[in-house]
Enzyme design. Structure first.
Site, short mmCIF file in Angstrom:
data_model
loop_
_atom_site.label_atom_id
_atom_site.label_comp_id
_atom_site.label_asym_id
_atom_site.label_seq_id
_atom_site.Cartn_x
_atom_site.Cartn_y
_atom_site.Cartn_z
N HIS A 198 0.88 -1.20 0.00
CA HIS A 198 0.00 0.00 0.00
C HIS A 198 0.90 1.23 0.00
CE1 HIS A 198 -3.83 2.12 1.52
NE2 HIS A 198 -2.93 3.06 1.25
N HIS A 236 1.63 5.34 -1.65
CA HIS A 236 1.26 6.53 -2.42
C HIS A 236 2.51 7.11 -3.06
CE1 HIS A 236 -2.85 6.74 -0.81
NE2 HIS A 236 -2.29 6.20 0.26
N LYS A 278 -9.03 -0.09 -5.78
CA LYS A 278 -9.10 0.52 -4.45
C LYS A 278 -10.43 1.24 -4.28
CE LYS A 278 -7.73 2.24 -0.48
NZ LYS A 278 -6.61 3.13 -0.22
N HIS A 336 -10.50 1.27 1.80
CA HIS A 336 -10.26 2.20 2.91
C HIS A 336 -11.50 2.11 3.78
CE1 HIS A 336 -8.48 6.00 4.68
NE2 HIS A 336 -9.64 5.84 5.32
N HIS A 338 -4.67 -0.74 5.78
CA HIS A 338 -4.14 -0.03 6.96
C HIS A 338 -5.04 -0.16 8.20
CE1 HIS A 338 -6.88 2.90 5.28
NE2 HIS A 338 -6.02 3.32 4.36
N ASP A 398 1.45 2.53 3.55
CA ASP A 398 0.61 3.73 3.41
C ASP A 398 1.48 4.99 3.49
OD1 ASP A 398 -1.66 5.14 2.84
OD2 ASP A 398 -2.44 5.13 4.89
O1 DOR Z 1 -3.25 9.44 5.88
C1 DOR Z 1 -3.59 9.12 4.75
N1 DOR Z 1 -3.04 9.70 3.66
N2 DOR Z 1 -4.55 8.21 4.58
C2 DOR Z 1 -5.07 7.92 3.38
O2 DOR Z 1 -5.95 7.11 3.31
C3 DOR Z 1 -4.61 8.63 2.17
C4 DOR Z 1 -3.27 9.17 2.35
C5 DOR Z 1 -2.89 10.18 1.29
O3 DOR Z 1 -3.14 9.90 0.11
O4 DOR Z 1 -2.34 11.23 1.63
ZN ZN Z 2 -3.32 5.05 1.63
#
Ligand code: DOR
Ligand code: ZN
Length: 334
Positions: A12, A14, A95, A134, A168, A240
């Site tokens: 997971h 970003h 997702k 999520h 998460h 995450d």
């Molecule tokens: O804290 C987070 N940041 N939780 C999420 O689900 C998305 C993520 C983000 O994309 O910044």
């Molecule tokens: Zn995330």
């Protein structure tokens, strides 16, 4: 003392786009063999063209021969089986975000009507495409994940062949759900194994530890730690890691996300060593994921960690990592 891990995976992640992608992609690619890449860009990844071109940009930015981005689409109940089938070789998972629940999720679902979801989720079951979720309602912040349990139960029981990944997880209730449904799995982040709400807001407010879902109680952290340390076969590491520029975190209206990608394996090693569980780390950071995601091909890489101090940089580009400026016990051997 050296620890060697084979093909570590971040299930997971970003990576963002543009300049931020250029900063963060090489940091994950340096240590991880592959990662499930989240689709919450602006606009979200919803088409074949967006998915393929994003994958190209990631491969270019990651500057690695081996790093494999496992691509995801942003869930829409309008995806047809034909569309998903045509993308099958490039698409690893989908997702699902409830609308507005976190960063760039405005186009998510505003209701969970099983009949509306049935065609897409049935197609995903048939094509062996896991659903990553999520799992939070828009209720009271500490209860959001627990309140989502009934939706997980509805999805798991209506689509028994669909692999559902509770992303998460942060609560003992979510841990308990894993044993209730065969088709429920979970990712656990590094930060939720380490912190509770006290670390975020119990003293001076710590914006770099603020994320969604928010860190919970000590007993929740203990439940997460237990299943991670025992290498529970239904849990996988998913950082995450969610980079935001420093000005967006240290702001009135702090963006949610903890940036952990460049420190994750070092800190996990220290944590598993501390609990005399390092023999389970391989399962948590790779083997379990490969058994759950039977639709991925994983490059064979090895990474060695050494008990040698590593001072975490104050910043990577514009992003402040977790443990900025602190000294970790383990380093990556280059
Ligand atoms: O804290 C987070 N940041 N939780 C999420 O689900 C998305 C993520 C983000 O994309 O910044
Ligand atoms: Zn995330």
């Amino acid at each position: 003392m050296f620890i060697t891990l084979t093909s570590p995976l971040d299930m997971h992640l970003h990576l963002r786009d543009g300049a931020m992608l250029q900063t963060v992609a090489p940091l994950s690619a340096e240590t991880f063999a592959g990662a499930i890449v989240m689709p919450n860009l602006v606009p979200p990844i919803e088409t074949e063209e967006a998915l393929l071109s994003y994958k190209e940009r990631i491969l270019k930015a990651s500057n690695s021969e081996t790093f494999t981005p496992y691509m995801t689409l942003f869930f829409k109940p309008t995806y047809t089986k034909e569309f998903l089938e045509s993308l099958k070789d490039e698409l690893t998972a989908i997702k699902l975000y409830p609308a507005g629940i976190t960063t760039n999720s405005e186009g998510g679902l505003s209701g969970f009507d099983v009949e509306e979801l049935r065609p897409t989720l049935t197609a995903m079951s048939e094509l062996n495409i896991p659903l990553c979720v999520h799992g939070e309602t828009n209720g009271f912040v500490m209860d959001r994940e627990a309140e989502f349990s009934s939706i997980y139960e509805m999805l798991a029981s209506n689509f028994p062949k669909l692999k559902i990944i509770m992303e998460h997880i942060t609560t003992k209730e979510s841990v308990a759900l894993l044993d209730k449904f065969e088709n429920l799995y979970a990712t656990i982040t590094l930060h939720h194994l380490l912190i509770t709400l006290d670390d975020v807001a119990g003293g001076m407010l710590q914006p770099h530890l603020f994320c969604k879902p928010i860190a919970k109680r000590p007993e929740d952290r203990a439940a997460l730690l237990k299943v991670a340390l025992e290498g529970h076969p239904k849990v996988m590491f998913g950082s995450d890691s969610a980079p935001h520029p420093q000005h967006a975190k240290e702001a009135c209206g702090c963006a949610a996300g903890v940036f952990t990608a460049p420190i994750a394996l070092q800190v996990l090693t220290e944590l598993f060593m501390k609990h005399s569980s390092v023999q389970k780390l391989q399962a948590f950071v790779s083997d379990n994921a490969q058994k759950i995601y039977t639709n991925i091909t994983v490059p064979k890489t090895t990474i060695t960690l050494d008990e040698r101090a590593f001072v975490v940089p104050d910043k990577y580009g514009e992003v402040v990592p977790m443990y900025a400026g602190e000294t970790l016990k383990y380093s990556i051997v280059i």
